[in-house]
Design a protein around this motif. Sequence first.
Motif, PDB file in Angstrom:
ATOM      1  N   HIS A  17      43.218   3.636 -36.112  1.00 28.27           N
ATOM      2  CA  HIS A  17      42.358   2.558 -35.661  1.00 28.27           C
ATOM      3  C   HIS A  17      42.769   1.271 -36.376  1.00 28.27           C
ATOM      4  O   HIS A  17      43.229   1.291 -37.520  1.00 28.27           O
ATOM      5  CB  HIS A  17      40.899   2.897 -35.977  1.00 28.27           C
ATOM      6  N   GLY A  70      39.962   1.726 -27.517  1.00 26.23           N
ATOM      7  CA  GLY A  70      39.193   1.794 -28.748  1.00 26.23           C
ATOM      8  C   GLY A  70      39.876   1.179 -29.940  1.00 26.23           C
ATOM      9  O   GLY A  70      39.648   1.604 -31.080  1.00 26.23           O
ATOM     10  N   TYR A 118      33.250   9.548 -27.756  1.00 30.32           N
ATOM     11  CA  TYR A 118      32.870   8.988 -29.052  1.00 30.32           C
ATOM     12  C   TYR A 118      33.962   8.199 -29.762  1.00 30.32           C
ATOM     13  O   TYR A 118      33.670   7.490 -30.715  1.00 30.32           O
ATOM     14  CB  TYR A 118      32.395  10.123 -29.976  1.00 30.32           C
ATOM     15  N   TYR A 119      35.207   8.306 -29.326  1.00 32.81           N
ATOM     16  CA  TYR A 119      36.251   7.712 -30.173  1.00 32.81           C
ATOM     17  C   TYR A 119      36.256   6.192 -30.137  1.00 32.81           C
ATOM     18  O   TYR A 119      36.755   5.552 -31.052  1.00 32.81           O
ATOM     19  CB  TYR A 119      37.639   8.276 -29.827  1.00 32.81           C
ATOM     20  N   THR A 120      35.664   5.575 -29.110  1.00 35.77           N
ATOM     21  CA  THR A 120      35.613   4.111 -29.132  1.00 35.77           C
ATOM     22  C   THR A 120      34.576   3.604 -30.121  1.00 35.77           C
ATOM     23  O   THR A 120      34.767   2.564 -30.744  1.00 35.77           O
ATOM     24  CB  THR A 120      35.278   3.561 -27.727  1.00 35.77           C
ATOM     25  N   SER A 121      33.485   4.343 -30.289  1.00 38.24           N
ATOM     26  CA  SER A 121      32.427   3.907 -31.208  1.00 38.24           C
ATOM     27  C   SER A 121      32.554   4.525 -32.596  1.00 38.24           C
ATOM     28  O   SER A 121      32.012   3.989 -33.561  1.00 38.24           O
ATOM     29  CB  SER A 121      31.050   4.257 -30.634  1.00 38.24           C
ATOM     30  N   HIS A 122      33.269   5.641 -32.722  1.00 35.38           N
ATOM     31  CA  HIS A 122      33.377   6.329 -34.011  1.00 35.38           C
ATOM     32  C   HIS A 122      34.830   6.644 -34.361  1.00 35.38           C
ATOM     33  O   HIS A 122      35.123   7.645 -34.999  1.00 35.38           O
ATOM     34  CB  HIS A 122      32.571   7.635 -33.990  1.00 35.38           C
TER      35      HIS A 122
END
Length: 411
Positions: A372, A405, A290-294
Amino acid sequence: MEEIRSLLWLVMVLGAGNPQIWTLLHRYETPEAACAALKRPDAAEELHLPAHVWRRVRDTGEAQVEEMLERCSRLQISLLWYGDAAYPEALLSIVNPPVILFYQGNLTLLREHLLLTVVGTRNPSEYSLCVEKAICRDLVLLDFVPATGFAVGADITANLCAAEAGKPSIAVMGCGLDVPYPGPNVGYKQKILDTGGLLLSELLPGTAPSRSSFPMRNRILSGISMGTFVVQAPARSGALITAEYAMEQGRDVFCVPPADLFDKRYMGVIKYLRDGAIPVFDSRDIIYEYYTSHAHMIAASALYAENRRKSGSLVMELDEKKAAAAPQKSSAAKPEPVLETVPPEPAVSDEALPEGLAREVAALLRQQTVMHMDQIAAELDASMEELTTVLTELELYGAVERLPGKQFRIL
């Protein structure tokens, strides 16, 4: 508010989770029109209503609806209907979503956080509890919110891991929110609420648990989350109903590999691992999905702690870490495998970097360890074009490292 009253009447007459409610809503378009149609003298014959439902149509009036609303108010139970802006889109996309949810606590958890359903047997082994506690502690520190069915065993362990860390969790009940069930867990409801958590049920207050209520609950449990994490399950475990719903709903399914391939207590997860479930050896096996999208919702700095081996596997190393996973008897015992957030020493000093935004980025990353790109831009009020150039320069200086990400960490 009229929609709530009409939907509540439909639930009181037809029963929570009855798909016929949606049939009526689609046919008559509004809750009020559906109620009016059901109250017509010829409705029983036209809609093929069974006798017991037709009796409830005759016996349930406005007074009974108001009495239920007053009961909810007295118990501090709120109602959420499918047309409300706060209703989670993920849940609305499942087959037969609940038309009304009863809740106590922080409703924003359903829309503004990363939810992971955690299920498992009511009688987990010591091995499974050690793995679950370590993984759940990591996840809640990274701002994941565990959602459980509030059962004894693996379910409540996830709720308590969150509460002990001062983090929120969600409990989806297979009974009315005011019903003291299951007995051993009743005292934990307030603990969940005190840490910003949420109690949720589709069933009317006062509804006792039944055999049919738990599969109904499980479709909601899998539906509100991005994925379902199965800790341990025998072949006929109720936890596998939730996993099956997750598969049908297009959600991820994660499983802890069996501690013993020949032990029937673990047989339930083997089918899902064969069918494509994601094996979990470490919390990062869930995080990386999930860390690439969230990434903006994950406290990512803990992922890259220098003292955490990149190839480490919590499950494979569990035998040598039993002393750490078991209750500690002395201060000399090994620490449990919890992620640490101590930033490393900088590889390049500020004086060696260009003045201006480059030094500001380095200083910010030194505080946060990992961020990010969007977060950096927001914190420093920098344009993405300028920030991209500066981050590339810092990479060339050897001051930062680019991670998957669009995340960056200080070196």
